[in-house]
Design a protein around this motif. Structure first.
Motif, short mmCIF file in Angstrom:
data_model
loop_
_atom_site.label_atom_id
_atom_site.label_comp_id
_atom_site.label_asym_id
_atom_site.label_seq_id
_atom_site.Cartn_x
_atom_site.Cartn_y
_atom_site.Cartn_z
N PRO A 138 -2.89 -1.43 3.80
CA PRO A 138 -2.10 -1.16 2.58
C PRO A 138 -2.85 -0.36 1.54
O PRO A 138 -2.28 0.54 0.90
N GLY A 139 -4.12 -0.65 1.37
CA GLY A 139 -4.92 0.09 0.40
C GLY A 139 -5.05 1.55 0.77
O GLY A 139 -4.94 2.44 -0.09
N PHE A 140 -5.30 1.84 2.05
CA PHE A 140 -5.40 3.22 2.50
C PHE A 140 -4.11 3.99 2.25
O PHE A 140 -4.11 5.09 1.69
N LEU A 141 -3.00 3.41 2.68
CA LEU A 141 -1.73 4.13 2.62
C LEU A 141 -1.25 4.34 1.19
O LEU A 141 -0.68 5.39 0.87
N ILE A 142 -1.45 3.35 0.34
CA ILE A 142 -1.02 3.49 -1.04
C ILE A 142 -2.01 4.31 -1.85
O ILE A 142 -1.65 5.18 -2.64
N GLY A 143 -3.30 4.06 -1.63
CA GLY A 143 -4.32 4.74 -2.43
C GLY A 143 -4.60 6.16 -2.01
O GLY A 143 -4.84 7.03 -2.87
N LEU A 144 -4.55 6.43 -0.69
CA LEU A 144 -4.92 7.76 -0.21
C LEU A 144 -3.73 8.62 0.16
O LEU A 144 -3.70 9.81 -0.13
N ALA A 145 -2.74 7.99 0.83
CA ALA A 145 -1.65 8.78 1.39
C ALA A 145 -0.39 8.77 0.54
O ALA A 145 0.64 9.29 0.96
N GLY A 146 -0.44 8.15 -0.63
CA GLY A 146 0.72 8.16 -1.49
C GLY A 146 1.89 7.40 -0.94
O GLY A 146 3.04 7.81 -1.11
N ALA A 156 0.73 -6.31 -1.64
CA ALA A 156 0.96 -7.64 -1.07
C ALA A 156 2.09 -7.62 -0.06
O ALA A 156 2.02 -8.30 0.98
N GLU A 157 3.14 -6.85 -0.33
CA GLU A 157 4.26 -6.77 0.62
C GLU A 157 3.80 -6.21 1.96
O GLU A 157 4.13 -6.76 3.03
N ARG A 158 3.04 -5.14 1.93
CA ARG A 158 2.57 -4.53 3.17
C ARG A 158 1.55 -5.41 3.88
O ARG A 158 1.58 -5.54 5.11
#
Length: 310
Positions: A138-146, A156-158
Motif C-alpha cells: 500500500p505504501g509503494f502504490l500510494i506513495g510512489l505510483a499515485g 489501511a483499506e489496502r
C-alpha cells in the motif's frame, strides 16, 4: 496429470488464451478472483506444517539471512523494477511495481525442492514476505505510483484487503490440518495439482473478467505488456545474482526462486479490486507468468547447489 504438474505452464497459457478469446460478456467473473486465489492458498497451506519449521525459525543466523532476503525481495527489487519502467515504459510502471512488490509465491517452495534448495528457508521466506507485504505494497502504490490519496484510511483499506486474502485461506488450511490430520496426509499428493488448477482457473477468470480494458487494442499492442514483464523478472534475477555470494548455495537458490516466482495471483486480485478496468496495471500481473516460467529454467545453471554425499 502433468498438465497440473511440471507442465502446468501449458495449462496456464491455454487458460490465458481462452480468457482472451472466448466469446461473451464475462465481466461478472471479476468478483471470483479472490475465491480462486483463496483456493490456491488453501490447497498450498494444506501441505505445510508450521511446527516442523519452528526449530529453523529460531536459528539466529538463518533469521538474519531471511531478513536480508525479505528486504531485497520486498523493497529493493520493486524499487529497481519501478525505476526502470519509469524510464522505458512509464505507462506500465504501476503494474510493474505492483507485481514486483508481491511476496514469494508458494510455488517457490516446490522450485526450491526441485533445485536442491533448503526447504525450511523456502517456507520461512514465503511466510515472512507474505506477513510483511500488507505493510509494503500500500505504501509503494500510494506513495510512489499515485494509487489514490495517501490517507491512513486508504493505506489501511489496502493493507487489510491483502491481509484478508492471505490470512483467511491459510488459517482455514491449518484448521483442516488440525481437525483431520489423517485425511489431509492421505490426500497430500492431490493438494499440489489442486493449487495449480486453482491458479489456472484464476488466470481465466481474471483475463475474461477484465478483458474489456484491452479488447479494442490491436494484437501487436499486446506484445508490449509481455515485454514489460521482463523488467521485474530481470530485476529479480539481477538481485539474486548480487546476493548469491552472501548466502549458502542452498539458500541462494531459494532466494532466486522466491524473487522470480512471485505471488502474482495476489497481484491480480489487488489490481482487480483497486484498479478495475486499468489494463496497464492488470496485464503485467497476468502476463508475469511467462517470464516466471522461463526464468525458473535458468536457476539450476545460475545457482547450482553442490550434491551432498553420504
Amino acid at each position: 496429470m502433468r498438465l497440473l504438474g511440471d507442465r502446468f505452464w501449458i495449462t496456464a497459457l491455454a487458460m490465458l488464451v481462452l480468457g482472451m478469446a472466448v466469446p461473451g460478456d464475462w465481466a461478472w467473473l471479476r468478483d471470483l478472483v479472490p475465491v480462486a486465489l483463496g483456493g490456491i492458498l488453501f490447497c498450498s497451506g494444506l501441505r505445510i506444517a508450521p511446527r516442523s519449521f519452528l526449530a529453523d525459525a529460531r536459528d539466529g543466523a538463518l533469521a538474519r539471512r531471511l531478513g536480508l532476503m525479505a528486504a531485497v525481495k520486498l523493497v529493493l527489487i520493486p524499487l529497481a523494477a519501478w525505476g526502470i519502467a519509469l524510464l522505458v515504459a512509464p505507462q506500465w510502471a504501476t503494474g510493474v511495481l505492483l507485481v514486483a512488490a508481491m511476496p514469494a509465491g508458494f510455488t517457490s517452495i516446490a522450485i526450491a525442492d526441485l533445485h536442491g534448495g533448503r526447504r525450511a528457508a523456502a517456507v520461512l521466506l514465503v511466510a515472512l514476505t507474505s506477513a510483511l507485504v500488507p505493510l509494503t505494497v500500500p505504501g509503494f502504490l500510494i506513495g510512489l505510483a499515485g494509487g489514490g490519496q495517501a490517507t491512513v484510511a486508504a493505506v489501511a483499506e489496502r493493507a487489510g484487503y491483502i491481509l484478508i486474502l492471505l490470512a483467511v485461506p491459510l488459517a482455514l488450511a491449518q484448521a483442516v490440518r488440525t481437525i483431520a490430520p489423517a485425511w489431509t496426509a492421505r490426500h497430500d499428493r492431490a493438494w499440489g495439482p489442486a493449487a495449480i488448477a486453482c491458479s489456472c482457473v484464476l488466470v481465466f477468470i481474471a483475463t475474461a473478467g477484465n478483458r474489456e480494458g484491452w479488447t479494442h487494442w490491436p494484437l501487436a499492442r499486446l506484445v508490449e505488456p509481455v515485454l514489460v514483464t521482463l523488467i521485474p523478472g530481470a530485476a529479480a534475477l539481477g538481485a539474486a545474482l548480487l546476493l548469491r555470494r552472501r548466502l549458502p548455495a542452498s539458500e541462494a537458490v531459494v532466494f532466486a526462486g522466491a524473487a522470480v516466482y512471485v505471488n502474482n495471483g495476489l497481484a491480480v486480485a489487488f489490481a482487480t479490486r483497486f484498479y478495475p478496468g486499468q489494463a496497464d496495471v492488470l496485464l503485467p500481473c497476468l502476463l508475469m507468468q511467462i517470464p516466471m516460467v522461463c526464468s525458473t529454467a535458468l536457476l539450476r545453471r545460475l545457482f547450482p547447489v553442490p550434491e551432498t554425499r553420504p
